[in-house]
Design a protein around this motif. Structure first.
Motif, PDB file in Angstrom:
ATOM      1  N   ARG A 136      -1.845  -9.536   3.096  1.00  0.00           N
ATOM      2  CA  ARG A 136      -3.110  -8.941   2.673  1.00  0.00           C
ATOM      3  C   ARG A 136      -3.831  -8.233   3.816  1.00  0.00           C
ATOM      4  O   ARG A 136      -4.510  -7.240   3.589  1.00  0.00           O
ATOM      5  CB  ARG A 136      -4.019  -9.983   1.993  1.00  0.00           C
ATOM      6  N   ASN A 137      -3.683  -8.723   5.055  1.00  0.00           N
ATOM      7  CA  ASN A 137      -4.451  -8.164   6.166  1.00  0.00           C
ATOM      8  C   ASN A 137      -3.648  -7.240   7.089  1.00  0.00           C
ATOM      9  O   ASN A 137      -4.142  -6.196   7.502  1.00  0.00           O
ATOM     10  CB  ASN A 137      -5.072  -9.294   6.994  1.00  0.00           C
ATOM     11  N   ARG A 192      -8.327  -2.615  -3.007  1.00  0.00           N
ATOM     12  CA  ARG A 192      -9.647  -1.976  -3.040  1.00  0.00           C
ATOM     13  C   ARG A 192      -9.547  -0.567  -3.655  1.00  0.00           C
ATOM     14  O   ARG A 192     -10.393  -0.164  -4.467  1.00  0.00           O
ATOM     15  CB  ARG A 192     -10.244  -1.899  -1.639  1.00  0.00           C
ATOM     16  N   GLU A 193      -8.504   0.160  -3.280  1.00  0.00           N
ATOM     17  CA  GLU A 193      -8.304   1.507  -3.828  1.00  0.00           C
ATOM     18  C   GLU A 193      -8.001   1.445  -5.328  1.00  0.00           C
ATOM     19  O   GLU A 193      -8.503   2.241  -6.114  1.00  0.00           O
ATOM     20  CB  GLU A 193      -7.154   2.207  -3.097  1.00  0.00           C
ATOM     21  N   PRO A 235       0.813  -1.211   0.000  1.00  0.00           N
ATOM     22  CA  PRO A 235       0.000   0.000   0.000  1.00  0.00           C
ATOM     23  C   PRO A 235       0.852   1.269   0.000  1.00  0.00           C
ATOM     24  O   PRO A 235       2.072   1.208   0.120  1.00  0.00           O
ATOM     25  CB  PRO A 235      -0.788  -0.126   1.301  1.00  0.00           C
ATOM     26  N   GLY A 293      -1.581  -4.597   4.736  1.00  0.00           N
ATOM     27  CA  GLY A 293      -2.567  -3.682   4.154  1.00  0.00           C
ATOM     28  C   GLY A 293      -2.693  -3.784   2.647  1.00  0.00           C
ATOM     29  O   GLY A 293      -3.240  -2.886   1.997  1.00  0.00           O
ATOM     30  N   TYR A 294      -2.214  -4.909   2.062  1.00  0.00           N
ATOM     31  CA  TYR A 294      -2.256  -5.055   0.603  1.00  0.00           C
ATOM     32  C   TYR A 294      -3.701  -5.130   0.100  1.00  0.00           C
ATOM     33  O   TYR A 294      -4.022  -4.627  -0.986  1.00  0.00           O
ATOM     34  CB  TYR A 294      -1.484  -6.304   0.180  1.00  0.00           C
ATOM     35  N   GLU A 295      -4.564  -5.732   0.909  1.00  0.00           N
ATOM     36  CA  GLU A 295      -5.971  -5.860   0.499  1.00  0.00           C
ATOM     37  C   GLU A 295      -6.611  -4.478   0.355  1.00  0.00           C
ATOM     38  O   GLU A 295      -7.378  -4.229  -0.588  1.00  0.00           O
ATOM     39  CB  GLU A 295      -6.733  -6.702   1.528  1.00  0.00           C
ATOM     40  N   GLU A 296      -6.280  -3.579   1.246  1.00  0.00           N
ATOM     41  CA  GLU A 296      -6.813  -2.225   1.175  1.00  0.00           C
ATOM     42  C   GLU A 296      -6.306  -1.505  -0.075  1.00  0.00           C
ATOM     43  O   GLU A 296      -7.035  -0.760  -0.734  1.00  0.00           O
ATOM     44  CB  GLU A 296      -6.415  -1.446   2.440  1.00  0.00           C
ATOM     45  N   TYR A 297      -5.005  -1.744  -0.390  1.00  0.00           N
ATOM     46  CA  TYR A 297      -4.435  -1.177  -1.613  1.00  0.00           C
ATOM     47  C   TYR A 297      -5.219  -1.673  -2.839  1.00  0.00           C
ATOM     48  O   TYR A 297      -5.540  -0.884  -3.745  1.00  0.00           O
ATOM     49  CB  TYR A 297      -2.954  -1.563  -1.736  1.00  0.00           C
TER      50      TYR A 297
END
Length: 610
Positions: free
Chosen positions: A462-463, A472-473, A406, A466-470
Motif C-alpha cells: 500500500r505504501n 485514491r485515484e 498502480p 503505491g497501491y494506496e495512491e491507486y
C-alpha cells in the motif's frame, strides 16, 4: 377493553376521521392496530372488506393478520392486510391485467443493469458494488419522482447515470416488465389520471390503518392520501424517533407534518414501554432527547428500575471483543440461553473480528444480515494476487489483475502466453524505457514482498508499491470517498497481524471461509444462538441482553453523517438499538480502531451527561 391502557383505549375506540398514534418502543402498537380493527367491525358494524391494514414487510402483514384472526371469529381473509407493494400491485393488476410474469425478477434486474453499465463503457474494479449502488439510486430517483435532467447522481457522473437509468427503464418497457418501484409510480399515475378508478378504490377501502408510518416515503404517502379521501379515515401508527430509512426515501417530516395535512387529526401517545426496564428507557430517552425534529414525549417503563445502561471504554477491539465473549460464556455457564443475547452493529462489515472470536470460542451465533467476507473483496483479492506473484506465480491472469494497479502503462498486447516472461515483457517495451523502469521496479518489489510477514507485505504494497495512491485515484473516478476503500486495507492489515507466514494466513482464510458457509446453513435451524445484527435489521426485535460495541465517532454516528438531518437519523438509529434491550444493555467504545486513535461517540457522551 379492560386490558388496554387509557391511551390504547383512546386509539382503539377512535372511529371516523384521521388519527395520529405515536407508539414508542414496546408500547403494544400491533395489539392496538388489531384491536382497533376488531372494534370497527364488532362495535361500529363496519364491513370487514372495507378495512385496509398496510405495513412494510410481508412478515409483518402476516403476523398482523394472524394476530387479528386469533382475536376474532370472523371468516378469514375479509379484512385486507398487505404491504404497500402488494396492495398497489393489486390495483395495477385489475387496471392493466398485470400478473406475476410482469414483475421483474431480482436476477433479471441485475442482468439488465449489468448490460446498461457495459453499454456505458465504464471501467470498474468493483462492478458488484457499483451494481448495488446503481440499483439503490435508481430506486431513490423513481420513488422521489426526480427530474433526471437536473438530478445530481452520487453513484457516478450524472450524464452516465442518466444513460444507465434510461437504458434500464427502456428495457423494462420493451419487455413489459415492472420493478417494485414502478408498482408505486404507475399506481400513483393511474389514480391521478383515472378519477373513476380512484373513486372505486376509495369506496372499497373506507378505513385505512398504516403501521410503521415513520418508514413511509413521499410517493407511498401520496397514494395513501388519494385512497383515504374524501372521508379521510386514516389511522396512522408509528414513532418518529424510530424513522431510520432515509436512504430509502423515508423521512420523519412526513409524520411530523401529518397534522398540518390533516388539521382535524386527533393525536394519542402510547407512552408506556412494556418491554424494557426503567434504567434502559431513561438512558434511551436522554439520548433521543437531543434531537430537535421530533414530537416531544415522556416514555414510562412498566417494568421495574433494573440496571442503568452499562458502559466501558477499551483500549482496542481485541480487548472489547474478549470482554463480550467472556460475558456471553459466563451467562451461558450460568444456565442462560445464547438466544437471549444480541450484539448490534452500525454496519454489516463491523462484526468480522467478533465473528472470528466467537468461532474460536465455539459460541453459536446467527447473522441477521449477510456478512460480506472481507477476503472476497476485490481489494483483498488484489493483495493476495501481489502475494501470489511474490511467491513465484507467473500466471497471466494474476499479472493482468494488478499490472496497472498502480498505473504502469503496461498493455495486454505483450502478454499472449498463459505464463508471463519478464524478459519478453522488457523487450516489448525497450523503446519506452520509462515503462521498463516500472516493470523492473515491480520485479524488485515482488522480491521484497516475498520476504515479509503478511502484515509487512500489506504495508509495503500500500505504501511502497503505491497501491494506496491507486485507490485514491480510483475513488475519485468512482465519485467515492477514499477512506471507504482505505478502510478495507486497514481491516485486512489488522486481521493479518497475528500471522507470521503467508501459509499460516492462507490456511486460516480458507478455514474462515468454510466456517462462514457452515454458519450460513446452521443459522437457519439454530435458534439457541447469539444474534449478530445491524441496528437497521434489529428494528422490531427484542432481546434480554444487548451489546452495542464500537460506540465511536465515525462508526455511530457514521462517518458519512455531516448534515444535522444525517446526525439526527444516526441518533434515531442508536435509539432503536438501545431500545431492543429488555434487561441489560452494554455500550462499549474503544480508544483505537484498526490501529488508529478513535473518539468516543457523542451519543455515549449524551447518555453519560449528568
Amino acid at each position: 377493553m379492560n386490558q388496554l391502557s387509557n391511551a390504547q383505549r383512546r386509539a382503539v375506540t377512535h372511529v371516523d376521521g384521521p388519527m395520529l398514534v405515536l407508539a414508542g418502543p414496546g408500547s403494544g402498537k400491533t395489539y392496538t392496530i388489531t384491536r382497533r380493527t376488531r372494534y370497527l367491525i364488532e362495535e361500529c358494524q363496519v364491513n370487514p372488506s372495507e378495512i385496509l391494514v398496510i405495513t412494510f414487510t410481508r412478515a409483518a402483514a402476516r403476523e398482523m393478520r394472524e394476530r387479528f384472526e386469533r382475536q376474532t371469529a370472523l371468516p378469514k381473509g375479509r379484512v385486507t392486510f398487505g404491504t404497500f407493494h402488494a396492495v398497489f400491485f393489486q390495483i395495477l393488476k385489475l387496471a392493466y391485467g398485470y400478473g406475476a410474469e410482469n414483475i421483474l425478477r431480482e436476477e433479471q434486474k441485475y442482468q439488465f443493469l449489468r448490460d446498461s453499465i457495459h453499454k456505458a463503457k465504464l471501467e470498474l474494479d468493483d462492478e458488484a458494488e457499483f451494481l448495488l449502488d446503481a440499483a439503490a439510486e435508481i430506486s431513490r430517483v423513481k420513488n422521489a419522482r426526480c427530474d433526471l435532467n437536473t438530478y445530481q447522481a452520487s453513484t457516478c457522473n450524472p450524464a452516465v447515470f442518466k444513460g444507465i437509468f434510461q437504458d434500464y427503464d427502456n428495457r423494462l418497457r420493451r419487455n413489459n416488465l415492472i420493478d417494485y418501484d414502478d408498482m408505486l409510480v404507475y399506481c400513483y399515475e393511474l389514480l391521478k389520471e383515472r378519477p373513476d378508478i380512484l373513486k372505486a378504490w376509495q369506496r372499497k377501502f373506507r378505513y385505512i390503518l398504516v403501521d410503521e408510518f415513520q418508514d413511509i416515503n413521499q410517493l407511498q404517502y401520496d397514494i395513501v392520501r388519494l385512497l383515504a379521501a374524501p372521508e379521510d379515515n386514516l389511522f396512522i401508527v408509528g414513532d418518529d424517533d424510530q424513522s431510520i430509512y432515509r436512504f430509502r426515501g423515508a423521512k420523519p417530516q412526513i409524520m411530523l407534518n401529518f397534522e398540518k395535512d390533516y388539521p382535524k387529526a386527533q393525536r394519542v401517545v402510547l407512552d408506556v414501554n412494556f418491554r424494557s426496564t426503567a434504567g434502559i428507557v431513561k438512558g434511551a430517552g436522554k439520548v433521543i432527547g437531543h434531537n430537535r425534529e421530533r414530537f416531544p414525549k415522556e416514555i414510562q417503563a412498566a417494568k421495574g428500575e433494573g440496571f442503568a445502561v452499562l458502559t466501558h471504554e477499551f483500549s482496542d477491539q481485541e480487548e472489547q471483543n474478549a470482554c463480550i465473549v467472556d460475558k456471553i460464556r459466563t451467562y451461558a455457564a450460568g444456565g442462560g440461553s445464547y438466544g437471549d443475547i444480541a450484539v448490534l452493529f452500525r454496519t454489516n462489515t463491523q462484526p468480522r473480528q467478533l465473528v472470528e472470536e466467537l468461532m474460536s470460542a465455539g459460541i453459536p451465533f446467527r447473522m441477521r444480515d449477510r456478512l460480506p467476507n472481507l477476503y472476497d473483496h476485490w481489494i483483498a483479492k488484489d493483495m493476495f494476487t501481489y502475494i501470489q506473484l511474490a511467491l513465484g506465480s507467473r500466471k497471466r491472469s494474476d499479472f493482468l489483475q494488478i499490472m496497472n494497479r498502480p498505473k504502469r502503462y503496461i498493455g495486454r498486447e505483450c502478454l499472449e502466453e498463459e505464463e508471463i516472461s519478464w524478459e519478453v515483457l522488457l523487450c516489448c517495451y525497450e523503446e519506452k524505457p520509462w515503462v521498463c523502469e516500472r516493470i523492473e521496479k515491480l520485479q524488485s518489489d515482488l522480491k521484497m514482498i516475498g520476504r515479509l510477514s503478511p502484515f509487512g507485505a500489506l504495508h509495503y504494497i500500500r505504501n511502497i508499491v503505491g497501491y494506496e495512491e491507486y485507490l485514491r485515484e480510483y475513488a475519485e473516478y468512482r465519485n467515492r470517498k477514499p477512506e471507504d476503500l482505505l478502510e478495507v486495507l486497514d481491516e485486512l492489515q489488522a486481521l493479518a497481524k497475528g500471522f507470521s507466514t503467508f501459509g499460516e494466513w492462507m490456511t486460516h482464510i480458507e478455514a474462515y471461509r468454510k466456517e462462514l458457509e457452515k454458519q450460513a446453513k446452521v443459522q437457519e435451524k439454530e435458534s439457541n444462538a447469539v444474534a449478530l445484527s445491524t441496528m437497521h435489521s434489529s428494528k422490531g426485535l427484542e432481546y434480554r441482553i444487548v451489546f452495542i460495541p464500537e460506540a465511536n465517532e465515525k462508526v455511530t454516528p457514521h462517518k458519512r453523517a455531516f448534515l444535522d438531518e444525517d446526525l439526527e437519523e444516526e441518533r434515531r438509529l442508536f435509539y432503536v438499538a438501545m431500545t431492543r434491550a429488555r434487561e441489560l444493555l452494554y455500550i462499549f467504545s474503544v480508544k483505537k480502531l484498526y490501529n488508529r486513535q478513535a473518539e468516543r461517540s457523542r451519543f455515549l457522551g449524551e447518555l453519560l451527561e449528568e
